[in-house]
Design a protein around this motif. Structure first.
Motif, mmCIF file in Angstrom:
data_model
loop_
_atom_site.group_PDB
_atom_site.id
_atom_site.type_symbol
_atom_site.label_atom_id
_atom_site.label_comp_id
_atom_site.label_asym_id
_atom_site.label_seq_id
_atom_site.Cartn_x
_atom_site.Cartn_y
_atom_site.Cartn_z
ATOM 1 N N SER A 183 0.936 -1.039 0.139
ATOM 2 C CA SER A 183 0.063 -0.008 -0.114
ATOM 3 C C SER A 183 0.832 1.219 -0.019
ATOM 4 N N GLU A 184 1.960 1.336 0.639
ATOM 5 C CA GLU A 184 2.888 2.305 0.639
ATOM 6 C C GLU A 184 3.501 2.541 -0.853
ATOM 7 N N LEU A 210 2.305 1.516 -3.526
ATOM 8 C CA LEU A 210 1.259 2.030 -4.714
ATOM 9 C C LEU A 210 0.960 3.577 -4.568
ATOM 10 N N ARG A 211 0.883 3.864 -3.214
ATOM 11 C CA ARG A 211 0.537 5.141 -2.929
ATOM 12 C C ARG A 211 1.747 6.137 -3.425
ATOM 13 N N LEU A 256 9.309 10.290 -0.252
ATOM 14 C CA LEU A 256 9.438 9.008 -0.045
ATOM 15 C C LEU A 256 7.968 8.590 1.004
ATOM 16 N N PRO A 257 7.653 7.539 1.423
ATOM 17 C CA PRO A 257 6.463 7.428 1.985
ATOM 18 C C PRO A 257 6.467 7.802 3.377
ATOM 19 N N LYS A 263 -16.481 4.861 -12.124
ATOM 20 C CA LYS A 263 -17.558 4.094 -12.445
ATOM 21 C C LYS A 263 -19.041 4.491 -12.086
ATOM 22 N N LYS A 311 -1.961 12.902 -9.734
ATOM 23 C CA LYS A 311 -1.030 12.058 -10.244
ATOM 24 C C LYS A 311 -1.545 10.819 -10.970
ATOM 25 N N ALA A 312 -2.857 10.374 -10.636
ATOM 26 C CA ALA A 312 -3.019 9.024 -11.372
ATOM 27 C C ALA A 312 -4.662 9.144 -11.559
ATOM 28 N N TYR A 366 -7.664 5.025 -9.809
ATOM 29 C CA TYR A 366 -6.331 4.064 -9.226
ATOM 30 C C TYR A 366 -6.511 4.411 -7.711
ATOM 31 N N TRP A 367 -7.082 5.487 -7.272
ATOM 32 C CA TRP A 367 -7.340 5.575 -5.692
ATOM 33 C C TRP A 367 -8.557 5.241 -5.547
ATOM 34 N N TYR A 378 -11.950 2.506 -6.516
ATOM 35 C CA TYR A 378 -12.282 1.558 -7.405
ATOM 36 C C TYR A 378 -13.353 2.190 -8.232
ATOM 37 N N ASP A 379 -14.325 2.595 -7.654
ATOM 38 C CA ASP A 379 -15.808 3.056 -8.501
ATOM 39 C C ASP A 379 -15.862 4.589 -8.153
ATOM 40 N N HIS A 437 -15.291 3.734 -3.219
ATOM 41 C CA HIS A 437 -14.491 2.861 -2.450
ATOM 42 C C HIS A 437 -12.879 2.749 -2.718
ATOM 43 N N ILE A 466 -6.298 0.175 -2.778
ATOM 44 C CA ILE A 466 -4.961 -0.059 -1.789
ATOM 45 C C ILE A 466 -4.334 1.560 -1.479
ATOM 46 N N PRO A 467 -3.859 1.853 -2.666
ATOM 47 C CA PRO A 467 -3.123 3.169 -2.523
ATOM 48 C C PRO A 467 -4.126 4.341 -2.001
ATOM 49 N N ASN A 494 -4.172 3.790 1.826
ATOM 50 C CA ASN A 494 -3.019 4.302 2.246
ATOM 51 C C ASN A 494 -3.133 5.843 2.440
ATOM 52 N N ARG A 497 -3.112 7.867 5.789
ATOM 53 C CA ARG A 497 -1.938 8.870 5.982
ATOM 54 C C ARG A 497 -2.446 10.314 6.530
#
Lengths: 260, 260
Positions: free
Chosen positions: A90-91, A93-94, B21-22, B188, B229-230, B234-235, B237-238, B241, B244-245, B248, B252
């Protein structure tokens, strides 16, 4: 000189403050740049139940999955589980949203090194990982100490070496990460009789990491340090399977060493 | 003056390096200390499917669960799911190993504010959280825009205000965290018709945070920044929801604002 001294002081004050927060600490420039992550990189986590981390082969039957989550073999919380591979993934991909990274988890509960060999074509070579992380060994030892196996401890090194040779032959460009097998004594599944016998497996993994130019993740020392702060079972339910904070600890150690 | 300037420069160079960095970025001293976590603190995440994050009511039938994982209502990966509550929770549990923290997730898919009111005694008041984080609202809006509900948009503020009044009466010491409902267009489930209508819900949550002295987590701005950024999917799904990124990212933002 005066300035440099001051810079060091202020930087180290910040680093030290950060140590009290849930942060990865800063490291040397060399460590920072150990591994760069190219666009379209494929990352594969391989191993046993610890890596598997309760991932599901099928999505749970939640109604919003129909509307929401795509069931992919990678980058999906079914696919990655909820262990260290999920947290580290997850880190990554973020932090790399524009690189089309694919993260796979093919850890399977109960696996020993020779189980990996059996399914390696399907679950590793065919996936063509750019980064391959392996954590294996505790079941090789567990089966011996419980009397379920008559294998010699040396078989672990031999099988693992074979696995890695197959890997570097088929995937010469793949960056290898070898994780140290670990166990926490004073827990449900692990007592004092595990050590020093278990060190054979830790040493073998470390030796293979050096031989195959792999990044080595010293998980045993990570957990050894952690048990000074809370009971072993706080970090690993039974001494082998990490709890939520244990999985987080592993993910951070992994990210810190791998520097993706 | 010279020294101070230099300190600022070196500190900001470090912060800027860290941004790649993360890591959670450093903030002002005041923000750092927004909320301290006392021993035996109970943290409760409440909301809908986004908070639920694929948590299971029952442990999956994996053989190593028998040996390993305890099935607790808190601090367990079944209990916390694999969304932002899990990721944030894993950081908190790792960073505070000696405080006997308990983290609960009682998000339930499809819930609207009045669903929370119905189950609040059981799923909040009885748990006696020291820290209560609520993310609710997207279903209140979703049901209206899809024609499944004739509720006025104002009902959200009214119901939410009622919920918070019940909470502060029963649990006057509990620290409240109110999360902004969010949606990502071009996905979606979410198209342009959601805005500006959806802002009523965002504004209501922000207003209530101020009225009830709660920490406010601006998730909409977090995702708005991320979509530069994407792609939205990507952040999330639909569009609703988180992936994973996305989870995260939320964890954070939550940790950064709450400073546990």
């Amino acid at each position: 000189m005066e300035r440099r001294k001051f810079l060091n002081k202020s930087a180290s004050a910040i680093v030290s403050y950060m140590g009290t927060l849930p942060l990865i600490s800063l490291d040397t420039e060399a460590e920072k740049q150990a591994l760069s992550l190219k666009p379209n990189s494929v990352i594969l986590f391989q191993g046993d139940s610890i890596t598997e981390g309760w991932r599901s082969p099928e999505p749970p039957n939640y109604n919003f999955d129909n509307a929401g989550r795509e069931s992919l073999e990678y980058n999906d919380s079914n696919a990655l589980g909820s262990g260290y591979a999920f947290i580290a993934g997850s880190e990554i991909l973020r932090a790399h949203p524009n690189k089309k990274i694919k993260i796979f988890n093919k850890g399977i509960s109960g696996n020993k090194v020779d189980d990996l060999i059996k399914r390696w074509d399907k679950d590793c070579i065919n996936i063509k990982p750019d980064v391959l992380s392996i954590l294996i060994g505790v079941n090789d030892f567990w089966d011996i100490i419980t009397g379920n196996s008559k294998d010699a401890p040396e078989k672990y090194y031999e099988d693992y070496s074979k696995l890695l040779n197959i890997t570097v032959e088929a995937l010469p460009q793949t960056k290898l990460i070898i994780c140290e097998p670990f166990a926490i004594t004073g827990t449900k599944a692990v007592n004092e009789s595990w050590f020093p016998a278990f060190n054979v497996y830790r040493d073998a993994a470390r030796k293979l990491a050096a031989e195959f130019n792999a990044i080595f993740i010293p998980f045993q020392s990570v957990f050894d340090k952690a048990v000074s702060k809370a009971a072993g079972s706080y970090w690993c339910y039974d001494g082998v399977h990490p709890s939520i904070p244990g999985s987080n600890l592993m993910a951070r150690a992994w990210l810190k060493a791998v520097k993706l």
